[in-house]
Design an enzyme around this catalytic site. Sequence first.
Site, short mmCIF file in Angstrom:
data_model
loop_
_atom_site.label_atom_id
_atom_site.label_comp_id
_atom_site.label_asym_id
_atom_site.label_seq_id
_atom_site.Cartn_x
_atom_site.Cartn_y
_atom_site.Cartn_z
N ARG A 1 14.74 45.67 49.96
CA ARG A 1 13.88 46.86 49.92
C ARG A 1 12.95 46.66 48.74
O ARG A 1 13.39 46.64 47.58
CB ARG A 1 14.71 48.13 49.76
CG ARG A 1 13.86 49.34 49.44
CD ARG A 1 14.61 50.65 49.55
NE ARG A 1 14.80 51.02 50.93
CZ ARG A 1 15.13 52.24 51.34
NH1 ARG A 1 15.29 53.22 50.47
NH2 ARG A 1 15.27 52.49 52.63
N HIS B 1 9.09 50.10 57.82
CA HIS B 1 10.52 50.46 57.70
C HIS B 1 11.18 50.24 59.06
O HIS B 1 11.61 51.19 59.73
CB HIS B 1 10.65 51.91 57.24
CG HIS B 1 12.02 52.28 56.75
ND1 HIS B 1 13.05 51.37 56.62
CD2 HIS B 1 12.54 53.48 56.35
CE1 HIS B 1 14.13 51.99 56.16
NE2 HIS B 1 13.85 53.26 56.00
N GLN C 1 14.75 51.71 60.16
CA GLN C 1 14.78 53.14 60.48
C GLN C 1 14.42 53.37 61.94
O GLN C 1 14.98 54.24 62.61
CB GLN C 1 13.80 53.90 59.58
CG GLN C 1 13.83 55.40 59.80
CD GLN C 1 15.12 56.05 59.37
OE1 GLN C 1 15.59 55.81 58.26
NE2 GLN C 1 15.72 56.86 60.23
N ASP D 1 7.35 62.61 57.76
CA ASP D 1 7.97 61.96 56.60
C ASP D 1 7.41 62.65 55.36
O ASP D 1 6.47 63.46 55.46
CB ASP D 1 7.63 60.45 56.63
CG ASP D 1 8.38 59.63 55.58
OD1 ASP D 1 9.33 60.16 54.96
OD2 ASP D 1 8.01 58.46 55.38
N CYS E 1 13.09 60.62 58.75
CA CYS E 1 13.98 59.54 58.28
C CYS E 1 14.87 59.98 57.13
O CYS E 1 15.88 59.35 56.86
CB CYS E 1 13.15 58.32 57.89
SG CYS E 1 12.02 58.60 56.51
N ARG F 1 21.74 54.90 61.63
CA ARG F 1 21.40 53.74 60.80
C ARG F 1 22.58 52.75 60.79
O ARG F 1 22.40 51.55 60.87
CB ARG F 1 21.07 54.17 59.35
CG ARG F 1 19.83 55.03 59.19
CD ARG F 1 18.56 54.26 59.53
NE ARG F 1 18.43 53.05 58.72
CZ ARG F 1 17.95 53.01 57.47
NH1 ARG F 1 17.51 54.12 56.89
NH2 ARG F 1 17.86 51.87 56.81
N1 NVA Z 1 8.04 56.82 53.34
C1 NVA Z 1 9.26 56.95 52.59
C2 NVA Z 1 10.45 56.58 53.42
C3 NVA Z 1 11.78 56.73 52.72
C4 NVA Z 1 12.93 56.30 53.54
C5 NVA Z 1 9.17 56.09 51.35
O1 NVA Z 1 8.68 54.95 51.44
O2 NVA Z 1 9.57 56.54 50.28
N1 CP Z 2 15.76 56.76 55.50
C1 CP Z 2 16.10 55.93 54.52
O1 CP Z 2 15.77 54.74 54.51
O2 CP Z 2 16.89 56.48 53.56
P1 CP Z 2 17.29 55.85 52.15
O3 CP Z 2 16.04 55.79 51.33
O4 CP Z 2 18.30 56.81 51.61
O5 CP Z 2 17.86 54.48 52.37
#
Ligand code: NVA
Ligand code: CP
Length: 300
Positions: free
Chosen positions: A102, A129, A132, A217, A257, A285
Amino acid sequence: MNPRHFISLLDLSGDEFRALIHRAIYLKNHRDPDYQPLKGKVMAMIFEKSSTRTRISFEAGMAHFGGSALFLSPRDTQLGRGEPLQDSAKVISSMVDCIMLRTDRHDTVTTFAEHSSVPVINGLTDQQHPCQLLADMQTYFEQRGDIQGKTVTWIGDGNNMCHSYIHAAMVLDFTLHIASPEGYYPDADIVAAAGARVKFFDTAIAAAEHADLIVTDVWASMGQEQEQQLREIAFRHYQVNSDIMKAANADALFMHCLPAHRGEEVTAEVIDGPQSIVFAEAENRLHAQKALLEFLICGK
Ligand code: NVA
Ligand code: CP
Protein backbone atom coordinates in the site's frame (compact mmCIF):
# COMPACT_ATOMS: atom_id res chain seq x y z
CA MET A 1 8.88 -17.56 -15.39
CA ASN A 2 7.44 -14.16 -14.50
CA PRO A 3 5.04 -14.30 -11.56
CA ARG A 4 1.42 -13.26 -11.98
CA HIS A 5 0.87 -9.87 -10.31
CA PHE A 6 -2.32 -8.05 -9.32
CA ILE A 7 -1.59 -4.36 -9.76
CA SER A 8 -4.77 -3.36 -11.55
CA LEU A 9 -8.13 -4.93 -12.37
CA LEU A 10 -7.00 -4.73 -15.99
CA ASP A 11 -4.60 -7.58 -15.12
CA LEU A 12 -7.69 -9.84 -15.11
CA SER A 13 -9.91 -11.00 -17.93
CA GLY A 14 -13.67 -10.88 -17.40
CA ASP A 15 -13.70 -14.68 -16.99
CA GLU A 16 -10.92 -14.55 -14.39
CA PHE A 17 -12.64 -11.76 -12.47
CA ARG A 18 -15.93 -13.71 -12.42
CA ALA A 19 -14.12 -16.92 -11.41
CA LEU A 20 -12.51 -15.08 -8.47
CA ILE A 21 -15.89 -13.72 -7.38
CA HIS A 22 -17.52 -17.15 -7.49
CA ARG A 23 -14.56 -18.72 -5.69
CA ALA A 24 -14.75 -16.02 -3.00
CA ILE A 25 -18.46 -16.74 -2.49
CA TYR A 26 -17.71 -20.46 -2.25
CA LEU A 27 -14.88 -19.95 0.27
CA LYS A 28 -17.14 -17.71 2.37
CA ASN A 29 -19.91 -20.31 2.51
CA HIS A 30 -17.75 -23.45 2.89
CA ARG A 31 -15.11 -22.60 5.46
CA ASP A 32 -12.93 -25.69 5.95
CA PRO A 33 -10.13 -25.33 8.52
CA ASP A 34 -8.41 -28.39 7.02
CA TYR A 35 -8.10 -26.69 3.63
CA GLN A 36 -4.65 -25.09 3.90
CA PRO A 37 -3.37 -24.43 0.37
CA LEU A 38 -0.83 -21.87 1.64
CA LYS A 39 0.64 -23.98 4.45
CA GLY A 40 4.12 -22.71 5.19
CA LYS A 41 3.79 -19.79 2.76
CA VAL A 42 4.61 -16.25 3.84
CA MET A 43 3.27 -12.94 2.59
CA ALA A 44 5.06 -9.64 3.22
CA MET A 45 2.80 -6.59 3.56
CA ILE A 46 4.37 -3.16 3.13
CA PHE A 47 2.19 -0.30 4.33
CA GLU A 48 3.21 3.30 3.65
CA LYS A 49 -0.32 4.36 4.70
CA SER A 50 -2.77 3.37 7.43
CA SER A 51 -5.14 0.44 7.12
CA THR A 52 -7.70 -1.52 9.10
CA ARG A 53 -9.51 -3.70 6.54
CA THR A 54 -6.66 -4.42 4.15
CA ARG A 55 -4.20 -5.44 6.82
CA ILE A 56 -6.62 -7.57 8.82
CA SER A 57 -8.21 -9.28 5.83
CA PHE A 58 -4.86 -10.28 4.31
CA GLU A 59 -3.43 -11.39 7.66
CA ALA A 60 -6.53 -13.40 8.55
CA GLY A 61 -6.76 -14.83 5.02
CA MET A 62 -3.17 -16.10 5.13
CA ALA A 63 -3.79 -17.61 8.60
CA HIS A 64 -6.99 -19.38 7.40
CA PHE A 65 -5.00 -20.93 4.56
CA GLY A 66 -2.19 -22.16 6.85
CA GLY A 67 0.30 -19.43 5.94
CA SER A 68 1.45 -16.27 7.67
CA ALA A 69 1.80 -12.56 6.95
CA LEU A 70 4.46 -10.04 7.95
CA PHE A 71 3.52 -6.42 8.55
CA LEU A 72 6.32 -4.13 7.37
CA SER A 73 6.32 -0.40 7.86
CA PRO A 74 8.79 1.74 5.89
CA ARG A 75 9.52 3.48 9.19
CA ASP A 76 11.00 0.26 10.58
CA THR A 77 12.66 -1.14 7.47
CA GLN A 78 15.47 0.08 5.25
CA LEU A 79 12.84 1.14 2.69
CA GLY A 80 12.26 4.24 4.80
CA ARG A 81 15.99 4.99 4.75
CA GLY A 82 16.21 5.03 0.99
CA GLU A 83 17.21 1.46 0.07
CA PRO A 84 16.39 1.27 -3.66
CA LEU A 85 13.03 -0.30 -4.47
CA GLN A 86 14.69 -2.62 -6.97
CA ASP A 87 17.04 -4.04 -4.32
CA SER A 88 14.25 -4.30 -1.75
CA ALA A 89 12.01 -6.15 -4.22
CA LYS A 90 14.75 -8.65 -5.08
CA VAL A 91 15.65 -9.30 -1.44
CA ILE A 92 12.13 -9.51 -0.02
CA SER A 93 10.85 -11.67 -2.86
CA SER A 94 13.74 -14.11 -2.32
CA MET A 95 12.35 -14.84 1.16
CA VAL A 96 8.55 -14.78 0.85
CA ASP A 97 5.87 -16.15 -1.47
CA CYS A 98 3.84 -13.01 -2.11
CA ILE A 99 4.15 -9.27 -1.45
CA MET A 100 1.34 -6.78 -0.87
CA LEU A 101 2.04 -3.05 -0.96
CA ARG A 102 0.00 0.00 0.00
CA THR A 103 1.91 3.01 -1.28
CA ASP A 104 1.56 6.71 -1.95
CA ARG A 105 2.75 6.46 -5.52
CA HIS A 106 1.39 3.94 -7.99
CA ASP A 107 4.78 3.57 -9.67
CA THR A 108 6.25 2.26 -6.41
CA VAL A 109 4.08 -0.83 -6.84
CA THR A 110 4.80 -1.23 -10.56
CA THR A 111 8.56 -0.84 -10.00
CA PHE A 112 8.43 -3.32 -7.15
CA ALA A 113 6.58 -5.82 -9.34
CA GLU A 114 9.15 -5.49 -12.14
CA HIS A 115 11.88 -6.66 -9.77
CA SER A 116 9.95 -9.19 -7.69
CA SER A 117 10.26 -12.93 -8.28
CA VAL A 118 6.92 -13.56 -6.50
CA PRO A 119 3.38 -12.16 -7.07
CA VAL A 120 2.88 -8.52 -6.08
CA ILE A 121 -0.55 -7.27 -4.99
CA ASN A 122 -1.66 -3.64 -5.04
CA GLY A 123 -3.24 -2.98 -1.63
CA LEU A 124 -4.04 0.65 -2.64
CA THR A 125 -2.07 3.37 -4.33
CA ASP A 126 -2.92 7.01 -5.02
CA GLN A 127 -4.21 5.75 -8.41
CA GLN A 128 -6.04 2.47 -7.84
CA HIS A 129 -7.57 0.16 -5.23
CA PRO A 130 -8.25 -3.08 -7.09
CA CYS A 131 -8.58 -5.37 -4.03
CA GLN A 132 -11.52 -3.29 -2.86
CA LEU A 133 -13.27 -3.86 -6.18
CA LEU A 134 -12.92 -7.64 -5.84
CA ALA A 135 -14.90 -7.35 -2.60
CA ASP A 136 -17.38 -4.80 -3.96
CA MET A 137 -18.16 -6.93 -7.00
CA GLN A 138 -18.45 -10.09 -4.89
CA THR A 139 -20.95 -8.24 -2.69
CA TYR A 140 -23.01 -7.05 -5.67
CA PHE A 141 -23.04 -10.58 -7.22
CA GLU A 142 -24.18 -12.06 -3.88
CA GLN A 143 -27.07 -9.64 -3.61
CA ARG A 144 -28.16 -9.22 -7.21
CA GLY A 145 -26.31 -11.63 -9.52
CA ASP A 146 -24.01 -10.68 -12.39
CA ILE A 147 -23.38 -6.96 -12.83
CA GLN A 148 -23.02 -7.12 -16.63
CA GLY A 149 -25.31 -4.57 -18.29
CA LYS A 150 -26.18 -2.86 -14.97
CA THR A 151 -25.63 0.80 -14.11
CA VAL A 152 -23.36 1.89 -11.29
CA THR A 153 -23.15 5.54 -10.16
CA TRP A 154 -19.99 7.00 -8.68
CA ILE A 155 -20.54 10.24 -6.76
CA GLY A 156 -17.60 12.30 -5.50
CA ASP A 157 -13.87 12.34 -5.96
CA GLY A 158 -12.34 10.96 -9.18
CA ASN A 159 -9.82 9.13 -6.98
CA ASN A 160 -8.21 5.70 -6.68
CA MET A 161 -11.58 4.03 -5.97
CA CYS A 162 -13.21 5.79 -8.91
CA HIS A 163 -10.39 4.63 -11.20
CA SER A 164 -10.83 1.04 -10.08
CA TYR A 165 -14.59 1.34 -10.69
CA ILE A 166 -13.82 2.49 -14.23
CA HIS A 167 -11.61 -0.59 -14.66
CA ALA A 168 -14.33 -2.86 -13.22
CA ALA A 169 -16.83 -1.41 -15.71
CA MET A 170 -14.41 -2.30 -18.52
CA VAL A 171 -13.65 -5.85 -17.34
CA LEU A 172 -17.17 -6.84 -16.18
CA ASP A 173 -19.05 -4.80 -18.79
CA PHE A 174 -21.33 -2.43 -16.89
CA THR A 175 -22.11 1.26 -17.33
CA LEU A 176 -20.55 3.73 -14.90
CA HIS A 177 -22.16 7.12 -14.29
CA ILE A 178 -19.82 9.66 -12.69
CA ALA A 179 -20.68 12.95 -10.96
CA SER A 180 -17.62 14.79 -9.64
CA PRO A 181 -17.02 18.48 -8.94
CA GLU A 182 -14.97 20.40 -11.46
CA GLY A 183 -11.28 19.91 -10.80
CA TYR A 184 -11.81 16.50 -9.20
CA TYR A 185 -12.51 14.39 -12.28
CA PRO A 186 -10.84 10.99 -12.72
CA ASP A 187 -7.65 10.71 -14.78
CA ALA A 188 -8.34 11.51 -18.44
CA ASP A 189 -6.33 8.57 -19.81
CA ILE A 190 -8.12 6.07 -17.59
CA VAL A 191 -11.48 7.55 -18.67
CA ALA A 192 -10.53 7.54 -22.36
CA ALA A 193 -9.59 3.85 -22.24
CA ALA A 194 -13.08 3.00 -20.94
CA GLY A 195 -14.86 4.53 -23.96
CA ALA A 196 -18.66 4.55 -23.87
CA ARG A 197 -18.91 2.57 -20.62
CA VAL A 198 -18.29 5.77 -18.63
CA LYS A 199 -20.73 8.69 -18.71
CA PHE A 200 -20.34 12.03 -16.91
CA PHE A 201 -23.18 14.04 -15.35
CA ASP A 202 -23.34 17.62 -14.09
CA THR A 203 -25.24 16.77 -10.92
CA ALA A 204 -25.27 13.89 -8.47
CA ILE A 205 -29.06 13.52 -8.86
CA ALA A 206 -28.84 13.19 -12.65
CA ALA A 207 -26.05 10.61 -12.32
CA ALA A 208 -28.13 8.56 -9.86
CA GLU A 209 -31.06 8.04 -12.25
CA HIS A 210 -31.38 4.39 -13.40
CA ALA A 211 -28.60 3.31 -11.02
CA ASP A 212 -28.54 -0.24 -9.62
CA LEU A 213 -25.70 0.64 -7.27
CA ILE A 214 -24.60 3.98 -5.79
CA VAL A 215 -21.00 4.29 -4.59
CA THR A 216 -19.01 7.04 -2.97
CA ASP A 217 -15.80 7.55 -1.00
CA VAL A 218 -14.25 10.13 1.30
CA TRP A 219 -13.81 13.67 0.03
CA ALA A 220 -10.17 13.79 1.17
CA SER A 221 -8.16 10.60 0.75
CA MET A 222 -5.11 9.60 2.75
CA GLY A 223 -2.38 12.14 2.08
CA GLN A 224 -4.91 14.92 1.26
CA GLU A 225 -5.78 15.82 4.85
CA GLN A 226 -4.51 19.37 4.41
CA GLU A 227 -7.09 19.88 1.61
CA GLN A 228 -10.03 18.89 3.86
CA GLN A 229 -11.56 22.38 4.20
CA LEU A 230 -11.17 23.19 0.51
CA ARG A 231 -12.72 19.87 -0.42
CA GLU A 232 -15.65 20.28 1.97
CA ILE A 233 -16.63 23.33 -0.09
CA ALA A 234 -15.95 21.75 -3.48
CA PHE A 235 -17.88 18.54 -2.67
CA ARG A 236 -20.82 20.03 -0.76
CA HIS A 237 -23.30 19.15 -3.54
CA TYR A 238 -21.89 15.62 -3.90
CA GLN A 239 -23.23 13.97 -0.77
CA VAL A 240 -25.10 10.66 -1.04
CA ASN A 241 -28.34 11.35 0.84
CA SER A 242 -31.91 10.06 0.68
CA ASP A 243 -32.72 12.28 -2.34
CA ILE A 244 -29.93 10.57 -4.28
CA MET A 245 -31.12 7.11 -3.26
CA LYS A 246 -34.69 8.05 -4.27
CA ALA A 247 -33.47 9.13 -7.72
CA ALA A 248 -31.88 5.68 -8.26
CA ASN A 249 -33.75 2.47 -9.06
CA ALA A 250 -36.02 1.34 -6.22
CA ASP A 251 -33.83 -1.70 -5.47
CA ALA A 252 -30.52 0.18 -5.75
CA LEU A 253 -27.79 -0.70 -3.26
CA PHE A 254 -25.26 1.59 -1.56
CA MET A 255 -21.55 0.85 -1.11
CA HIS A 256 -18.59 2.68 0.43
CA CYS A 257 -15.12 1.16 0.85
CA LEU A 258 -14.85 2.64 4.37
CA PRO A 259 -13.70 4.39 6.46
CA ALA A 260 -16.66 6.76 6.00
CA HIS A 261 -17.48 10.24 7.29
CA ARG A 262 -21.16 10.41 8.13
CA GLY A 263 -22.51 13.88 7.35
CA GLU A 264 -19.87 14.51 4.67
CA GLU A 265 -19.86 12.21 1.62
CA VAL A 266 -22.83 10.19 2.92
CA THR A 267 -25.59 10.78 5.43
CA ALA A 268 -26.02 8.43 8.41
CA GLU A 269 -29.53 7.73 7.12
CA VAL A 270 -28.12 6.21 3.92
CA ILE A 271 -25.03 4.39 5.20
CA ASP A 272 -26.93 2.93 8.15
CA GLY A 273 -30.11 2.42 6.12
CA PRO A 274 -31.68 -0.62 4.43
CA GLN A 275 -30.05 -0.15 1.02
CA SER A 276 -26.53 0.01 2.45
CA ILE A 277 -24.39 -3.15 2.25
CA VAL A 278 -21.14 -1.60 3.47
CA PHE A 279 -20.45 -4.15 6.21
CA ALA A 280 -20.96 -7.15 3.93
CA GLU A 281 -18.68 -5.31 1.51
CA ALA A 282 -16.01 -4.87 4.20
CA GLU A 283 -16.22 -8.53 5.30
CA ASN A 284 -15.86 -9.64 1.70
CA ARG A 285 -12.37 -8.17 1.59
CA LEU A 286 -11.38 -11.33 3.48
CA HIS A 287 -13.12 -13.80 1.18
CA ALA A 288 -12.24 -12.07 -2.09
CA GLN A 289 -8.56 -11.80 -1.16
CA LYS A 290 -8.42 -15.45 -0.09
CA ALA A 291 -9.58 -16.29 -3.61
CA LEU A 292 -6.96 -13.89 -4.99
CA LEU A 293 -4.13 -15.41 -2.92
CA GLU A 294 -5.08 -18.90 -4.06
CA PHE A 295 -5.19 -17.70 -7.68
CA LEU A 296 -1.81 -15.92 -7.55
CA ILE A 297 0.19 -18.23 -5.31
CA CYS A 298 -1.29 -21.65 -6.16
CA GLY A 299 -2.10 -20.71 -9.74
CA LYS A 300 -5.73 -21.82 -9.58
N1 NVA B 1 -9.75 6.94 -1.35
C1 NVA B 1 -9.41 6.46 -0.04
C2 NVA B 1 -9.68 4.99 0.08
C3 NVA B 1 -9.39 4.40 1.44
C4 NVA B 1 -9.60 2.94 1.52
C5 NVA B 1 -7.96 6.78 0.25
O1 NVA B 1 -7.12 6.61 -0.65
O2 NVA B 1 -7.66 7.20 1.37
N1 CP C 1 -11.26 0.03 2.42
C1 CP C 1 -10.01 -0.09 2.86
O1 CP C 1 -9.07 -0.34 2.10
O2 CP C 1 -9.86 0.03 4.20
P1 CP C 1 -8.50 0.17 5.01
O3 CP C 1 -7.90 1.50 4.66
O4 CP C 1 -8.93 0.09 6.45
O5 CP C 1 -7.58 -0.96 4.64
